[in-house]
Write a protein that holds these residues in place. Sequence first.
Motif, PDB file in Angstrom:
ATOM      1  N   LEU A  68      35.165  20.431  -2.356  1.00  0.00           N
ATOM      2  CA  LEU A  68      34.738  21.322  -1.282  1.00  0.00           C
ATOM      3  C   LEU A  68      33.502  22.129  -1.668  1.00  0.00           C
ATOM      4  N   LEU A  69      32.529  22.179  -0.765  1.00  0.00           N
ATOM      5  CA  LEU A  69      31.306  22.939  -1.006  1.00  0.00           C
ATOM      6  C   LEU A  69      31.526  24.429  -0.754  1.00  0.00           C
ATOM      7  N   ASN A  70      32.348  24.760   0.216  1.00  0.00           N
ATOM      8  CA  ASN A  70      32.629  26.156   0.544  1.00  0.00           C
ATOM      9  C   ASN A  70      33.534  26.764  -0.524  1.00  0.00           C
ATOM     10  N   PRO A  71      33.037  27.717  -1.337  1.00  0.00           N
ATOM     11  CA  PRO A  71      33.843  28.272  -2.431  1.00  0.00           C
ATOM     12  C   PRO A  71      35.114  28.965  -1.956  1.00  0.00           C
ATOM     13  N   VAL A  72      35.049  29.636  -0.804  1.00  0.00           N
ATOM     14  CA  VAL A  72      36.231  30.330  -0.291  1.00  0.00           C
ATOM     15  C   VAL A  72      37.320  29.321   0.063  1.00  0.00           C
ATOM     16  N   LYS A  73      36.944  28.251   0.726  1.00  0.00           N
ATOM     17  CA  LYS A  73      37.907  27.212   1.076  1.00  0.00           C
ATOM     18  C   LYS A  73      38.426  26.521  -0.183  1.00  0.00           C
ATOM     19  N   MET A  74      37.546  26.345  -1.169  1.00  0.00           N
ATOM     20  CA  MET A  74      37.958  25.734  -2.427  1.00  0.00           C
ATOM     21  C   MET A  74      39.043  26.572  -3.097  1.00  0.00           C
ATOM     22  N   LEU A  75      38.866  27.892  -3.106  1.00  0.00           N
ATOM     23  CA  LEU A  75      39.868  28.772  -3.710  1.00  0.00           C
ATOM     24  C   LEU A  75      41.192  28.696  -2.958  1.00  0.00           C
ATOM     25  N   LEU A  76      41.125  28.516  -1.645  1.00  0.00           N
ATOM     26  CA  LEU A  76      42.331  28.383  -0.843  1.00  0.00           C
ATOM     27  C   LEU A  76      43.153  27.183  -1.304  1.00  0.00           C
ATOM     28  N   TYR A  77      42.487  26.051  -1.489  1.00  0.00           N
ATOM     29  CA  TYR A  77      43.203  24.851  -1.921  1.00  0.00           C
ATOM     30  C   TYR A  77      43.590  24.911  -3.390  1.00  0.00           C
ATOM     31  N   LEU A  78      42.817  25.619  -4.204  1.00  0.00           N
ATOM     32  CA  LEU A  78      43.201  25.807  -5.595  1.00  0.00           C
ATOM     33  C   LEU A  78      44.486  26.635  -5.682  1.00  0.00           C
ATOM     34  N   ASN A  79      44.576  27.643  -4.834  1.00  0.00           N
ATOM     35  CA  ASN A  79      45.787  28.460  -4.812  1.00  0.00           C
ATOM     36  C   ASN A  79      46.977  27.627  -4.346  1.00  0.00           C
ATOM     37  N   PHE A  80      46.703  26.693  -3.444  1.00  0.00           N
ATOM     38  CA  PHE A  80      47.750  25.794  -2.978  1.00  0.00           C
ATOM     39  C   PHE A  80      48.194  24.879  -4.122  1.00  0.00           C
ATOM     40  N   ALA A  81      47.227  24.390  -4.904  1.00  0.00           N
ATOM     41  CA  ALA A  81      47.559  23.561  -6.068  1.00  0.00           C
ATOM     42  C   ALA A  81      48.415  24.351  -7.050  1.00  0.00           C
ATOM     43  N   ARG A  82      48.084  25.629  -7.213  1.00  0.00           N
ATOM     44  CA  ARG A  82      48.868  26.481  -8.104  1.00  0.00           C
ATOM     45  C   ARG A  82      50.308  26.602  -7.603  1.00  0.00           C
ATOM     46  N   ASP A  83      50.496  26.721  -6.302  1.00  0.00           N
ATOM     47  CA  ASP A  83      51.845  26.806  -5.747  1.00  0.00           C
ATOM     48  C   ASP A  83      52.669  25.565  -6.104  1.00  0.00           C
ATOM     49  N   ILE A  84      52.013  24.422  -6.123  1.00  0.00           N
ATOM     50  CA  ILE A  84      52.707  23.189  -6.497  1.00  0.00           C
ATOM     51  C   ILE A  84      53.094  23.243  -7.973  1.00  0.00           C
ATOM     52  N   LEU A  85      52.182  23.736  -8.806  1.00  0.00           N
ATOM     53  CA  LEU A  85      52.476  23.851 -10.235  1.00  0.00           C
ATOM     54  C   LEU A  85      53.626  24.828 -10.482  1.00  0.00           C
ATOM     55  N   LEU A  86      53.725  25.851  -9.663  1.00  0.00           N
ATOM     56  CA  LEU A  86      54.847  26.785  -9.790  1.00  0.00           C
ATOM     57  C   LEU A  86      56.167  26.086  -9.485  1.00  0.00           C
ATOM     58  N   ARG A  87      56.155  25.142  -8.553  1.00  0.00           N
ATOM     59  CA  ARG A  87      57.361  24.362  -8.261  1.00  0.00           C
ATOM     60  C   ARG A  87      57.717  23.464  -9.450  1.00  0.00           C
ATOM     61  N   TYR A  88      56.707  23.039 -10.192  1.00  0.00           N
ATOM     62  CA  TYR A  88      56.974  22.281 -11.420  1.00  0.00           C
ATOM     63  C   TYR A  88      57.873  23.082 -12.362  1.00  0.00           C
ATOM     64  N   GLN A  89      57.756  24.408 -12.334  1.00  0.00           N
ATOM     65  CA  GLN A  89      58.427  25.247 -13.316  1.00  0.00           C
ATOM     66  C   GLN A  89      59.840  25.664 -12.906  1.00  0.00           C
ATOM     67  N   HIS A  90      60.278  25.237 -11.726  1.00  0.00           N
ATOM     68  CA  HIS A  90      61.654  25.502 -11.313  1.00  0.00           C
ATOM     69  C   HIS A  90      62.597  24.837 -12.322  1.00  0.00           C
ATOM     70  N   ILE A  91      63.666  25.524 -12.681  1.00  0.00           N
ATOM     71  CA  ILE A  91      64.528  25.050 -13.755  1.00  0.00           C
ATOM     72  C   ILE A  91      65.092  23.651 -13.499  1.00  0.00           C
ATOM     73  N   ASP A  92      65.427  23.339 -12.246  1.00  0.00           N
ATOM     74  CA  ASP A  92      65.979  22.017 -11.949  1.00  0.00           C
ATOM     75  C   ASP A  92      64.910  20.926 -11.961  1.00  0.00           C
ATOM     76  N   VAL A  93      63.659  21.308 -11.685  1.00  0.00           N
ATOM     77  CA  VAL A  93      62.559  20.354 -11.798  1.00  0.00           C
ATOM     78  C   VAL A  93      62.274  20.080 -13.275  1.00  0.00           C
ATOM     79  N   VAL A  94      62.284  21.136 -14.080  1.00  0.00           N
ATOM     80  CA  VAL A  94      62.063  20.973 -15.525  1.00  0.00           C
ATOM     81  C   VAL A  94      63.141  20.071 -16.130  1.00  0.00           C
TER      82      VAL A  94
END
Length: 273
Positions: A68-94
């Motif tokens: 994404l060229l728009n930095p604000v939109k890029m940060l939005l999707y990066l934060n979304f990617a982070r939310d997915i990584l947080l789901r990785y850390q759920h004890i049952d996922v681990v």
Amino acid sequence: MFIPTDENIHAAEDRRTKGDYLAGYVLVQGVMYFNLSLMAGFSDQEKRRVLTAMRICFGCAFSYSKRLLNPVKMLLYLNFARDILLRYQHIDVVRAASNCHLSITGESYDFSGEMARDTARYLGFISDLRGFGKFALATRLMDLGEQATEPTLKALMLFESYRVNYLYSNSGRNLELLESAAKESIAASMKAQNFERAATVAARLYVVNPHGFYANYAQQKFEEARAHDSTVSTIWEREVLNSGNWKLKLLSSTRRTFFKLWRVDWSKFEIAL
């Protein structure tokens, strides 16, 4: 219950490989909307489907954000990617990732290592946006590579570590280590019939030194992988033909300027590794 079928997972991975990230995400997005505590009661195959779909969701969101060229939109999707990584850390996922050692098609697969690599790549990109460079990423990938249990993942992370080191300091010694790691990664991937991984490493090796001794080797190995799996054809365009794309260079330059001038609360993007 939102457990994607094998067919949806294969279709989503095909979209992701071809760079159609949003379409790939949509096909398996159901895994983002259920209570992860339910995983404890899933069959092994269902757990593998959920873990695989989660990795595809991350790969699509993360890769799309970097385009994404728009930095604000890029940060939005990066934060979304982070939310997915947080789901990785759920004890049952681990727990599921630690106990599942096969892919949905039955090949050896290190879910824990692959998911740790996802997190390392995300943190490396955030570090680069903040102006810290990627040296810490190289060190972490080296550590993860030493811990990995699946041969193609171990070899890939060592290659990625040497690649980051070489881009940081393009010495002859670093190039030698990079080329040696690339050969090991390609060989391991071909042996495991992971032709996408072999093709990706071959293409990235070519980009690093397109006129060097291993350029012909990289092309040859890419063609060998493509002969086994024609779907990897788009990887050469993505990794090689676009490497000198002026739009991508403009994108990188725009980001560097933007984040020097605009203050970002980077704590919102932090995640433990």
